[in-house]
Design a protein around this motif. Structure first.
Motif, PDB file in Angstrom:
ATOM      1  N   GLN A   1      -4.073   7.065  11.512  1.00  0.00           N
ATOM      2  CA  GLN A   1      -3.654   7.495  10.178  1.00  0.00           C
ATOM      3  C   GLN A   1      -4.858   7.669   9.262  1.00  0.00           C
ATOM      4  O   GLN A   1      -5.729   6.798   9.184  1.00  0.00           O
ATOM      5  CB  GLN A   1      -2.695   6.466   9.572  1.00  0.00           C
ATOM      6  CG  GLN A   1      -2.213   6.814   8.178  1.00  0.00           C
ATOM      7  CD  GLN A   1      -1.308   5.730   7.600  1.00  0.00           C
ATOM      8  OE1 GLN A   1      -0.982   4.769   8.263  1.00  0.00           O
ATOM      9  NE2 GLN A   1      -0.916   5.916   6.352  1.00  0.00           N
ATOM     10  N   ILE A   2      -4.898   8.809   8.569  1.00  0.00           N
ATOM     11  CA  ILE A   2      -5.921   9.018   7.544  1.00  0.00           C
ATOM     12  C   ILE A   2      -5.460   8.348   6.260  1.00  0.00           C
ATOM     13  O   ILE A   2      -4.367   8.622   5.766  1.00  0.00           O
ATOM     14  CB  ILE A   2      -6.150  10.525   7.294  1.00  0.00           C
ATOM     15  CG1 ILE A   2      -6.761  11.182   8.528  1.00  0.00           C
ATOM     16  CG2 ILE A   2      -7.047  10.745   6.073  1.00  0.00           C
ATOM     17  CD1 ILE A   2      -6.938  12.689   8.390  1.00  0.00           C
ATOM     18  N   GLN A   3      -6.275   7.450   5.737  1.00  0.00           N
ATOM     19  CA  GLN A   3      -5.952   6.849   4.440  1.00  0.00           C
ATOM     20  C   GLN A   3      -6.309   7.800   3.309  1.00  0.00           C
ATOM     21  O   GLN A   3      -5.544   7.971   2.365  1.00  0.00           O
ATOM     22  CB  GLN A   3      -6.686   5.514   4.304  1.00  0.00           C
ATOM     23  CG  GLN A   3      -6.194   4.470   5.290  1.00  0.00           C
ATOM     24  CD  GLN A   3      -6.962   3.165   5.170  1.00  0.00           C
ATOM     25  OE1 GLN A   3      -8.105   3.143   4.701  1.00  0.00           O
ATOM     26  NE2 GLN A   3      -6.351   2.078   5.595  1.00  0.00           N
ATOM     27  N   HIS A   4      -7.473   8.401   3.401  1.00  0.00           N
ATOM     28  CA  HIS A   4      -7.816   9.453   2.445  1.00  0.00           C
ATOM     29  C   HIS A   4      -8.987  10.281   2.965  1.00  0.00           C
ATOM     30  O   HIS A   4      -9.788   9.809   3.778  1.00  0.00           O
ATOM     31  CB  HIS A   4      -8.147   8.889   1.057  1.00  0.00           C
ATOM     32  CG  HIS A   4      -9.400   8.072   1.011  1.00  0.00           C
ATOM     33  ND1 HIS A   4      -9.391   6.694   0.941  1.00  0.00           N
ATOM     34  CD2 HIS A   4     -10.710   8.423   1.010  1.00  0.00           C
ATOM     35  CE1 HIS A   4     -10.628   6.244   0.908  1.00  0.00           C
ATOM     36  NE2 HIS A   4     -11.450   7.267   0.942  1.00  0.00           N
ATOM     37  N   LEU A   5      -9.018  11.513   2.507  1.00  0.00           N
ATOM     38  CA  LEU A   5     -10.158  12.396   2.695  1.00  0.00           C
ATOM     39  C   LEU A   5     -10.731  12.723   1.323  1.00  0.00           C
ATOM     40  O   LEU A   5      -9.980  12.870   0.362  1.00  0.00           O
ATOM     41  CB  LEU A   5      -9.738  13.714   3.350  1.00  0.00           C
ATOM     42  CG  LEU A   5      -9.436  13.774   4.836  1.00  0.00           C
ATOM     43  CD1 LEU A   5      -8.925  15.168   5.185  1.00  0.00           C
ATOM     44  CD2 LEU A   5     -10.656  13.451   5.663  1.00  0.00           C
ATOM     45  N   VAL A   6     -12.028  12.841   1.244  1.00  0.00           N
ATOM     46  CA  VAL A   6     -12.665  13.345   0.026  1.00  0.00           C
ATOM     47  C   VAL A   6     -13.498  14.555   0.415  1.00  0.00           C
ATOM     48  O   VAL A   6     -14.400  14.456   1.245  1.00  0.00           O
ATOM     49  CB  VAL A   6     -13.551  12.281  -0.648  1.00  0.00           C
ATOM     50  CG1 VAL A   6     -14.257  12.885  -1.865  1.00  0.00           C
ATOM     51  CG2 VAL A   6     -12.725  11.074  -1.076  1.00  0.00           C
TER      52      VAL A   6
END
Length: 324
Positions: free
Chosen positions: A202-207
């Protein structure tokens, strides 16, 4: 939910050819007349020219050219991207700030934008010259529900979005240099930096960081990049609205992102390969300590570069250094 100020701006924009009374704004937004007056005062301080006539109401005369959260959201008709904008006159790095906000739980689609960056950075910790107000320096926080292995696709998606937008605005042939740069001719005009925090599945976040040289002159660039970089202004002799370009990028990015989630990567792959820098040309590349030559043939689903080697075999490059 939109802020009170955003909703007032939307009402002013919708009534730009006429007046809207303070009472009407008060009724529609369910706020007091005093609150309406205070918001108008803030907008005026931000550079908006607002005409106020007794018994008629308010009318927007002109919007400011300077960047701010208000001016960036004026006319930004996105559904989720940029509903939260963090704007800074000067910051060390929008990418660093966006990562901090992401870790603190900011919303999907939050955008961090700065007029100047003191410590702008690119891929492999390279410096990005952005200590000026003549470019676009921003980072976007995303929380896509896709596997971490798909994260490189977002860099490629961003590249196609920027190439499409800049080509339309300038009528120039914008090319995408793998994995994360945009070129006009043989000079860099924009760069992308994607950073991720994820668990195994799971990706928690991308910036996604975006830097675009817009209105710089070559004479204003540092000596070490003066022969490697260019700007939209340098290539077209035209000065561009930074705000309008940012909004155009955000509009196009949201549309492309939503389409990617609906239809997958194939359309992005095709678009990227149509714009790929030195596609079907021979290049020298270094993988580990080995130097080889090959012909660039495209990109893989995982964002890797496909190269045809001297034995006519298609090999996959993930982290090679290429002598462009």
């Amino acid at each position: 939910m939109s802020s009170t100020r955003e909703r007032i701006m939307a009402l002013l924009a919708a009534n730009s050819d006429s007046y809207i009374s303070g009472q009407s704004i008060s009724d529609q937004l369910k706020i007091s007349r005093t609150a309406v007056w205070k918001q108008m005062k803030v907008l005026k301080e931000d550079g908006y020219l607002i005409e106020a006539i007794p018994n008629k109401g308010y009318r927007i005369i002109s919007t400011p050219t300077k960047l701010s959260e208000n001016t960036l959201q004026w006319g930004l008709n996105t559904n989720w991207l940029g509903k939260s904008i963090e704007f800074f006159e000067e910051i060390d790095s929008t990418q660093t700030k966006a990562n901090i906000l992401a870790q603190q739980g900011c919303n999907h689609g939050t955008v961090v934008i700065a007029n100047k960056q003191e410590a702008g950075r690119g891929r492999m910790n390279r410096t990005w010259y952005s200590n000026n107000e003549d470019g676009i320096w921003m980072s976007i926080v995303l929380r896509p529900k896709v596997l971490p292995a798909h994260a490189p696709q977002f860099t490629l998606l961003t590249g196609t979005v920027l190439a499409d937008v800049l080509s339309k605005k300038t009528e120039l042939d914008i090319r995408i240099k793998w994995p994360n740069d945009l070129f006009i001719g043989d000079k860099k005009v924009a760069g992308i930096l994607t950073e991720m925090q994820a668990e195994q599945d799971q990706i928690q976040h991308l910036v996604i960081g975006i830097g675009i040289n817009v209105n710089q002159l070559t004479s204003e660039l540092p000596d070490e990049i003066i022969n490697k970089a260019t700007s939209l202004r340098e290539e077209t002799s035209h000065v561009y609205s930074i705000r309008e370009l940012i909004q155009a990028v955000l509009h196009a990015f949201e549309k492309a992102y939503d389409r990617y989630l609906d239809t997958g990567f194939s359309e992005i792959k095709t678009n990227w390969e149509n714009r790929g820098y030195k596609m079907n040309e021979n290049v020298t590349y270094h993988s580990g300590n080995v130097q080889s030559q090959g012909i660039i043939k495209g990109i893989n689903e995982d964002g890797a570069l496909l190269v045809q080697n001297s034995h006519n075999q298609i090999i996959t490059l993930y982290s090679a250094e290429i002598d462009w």
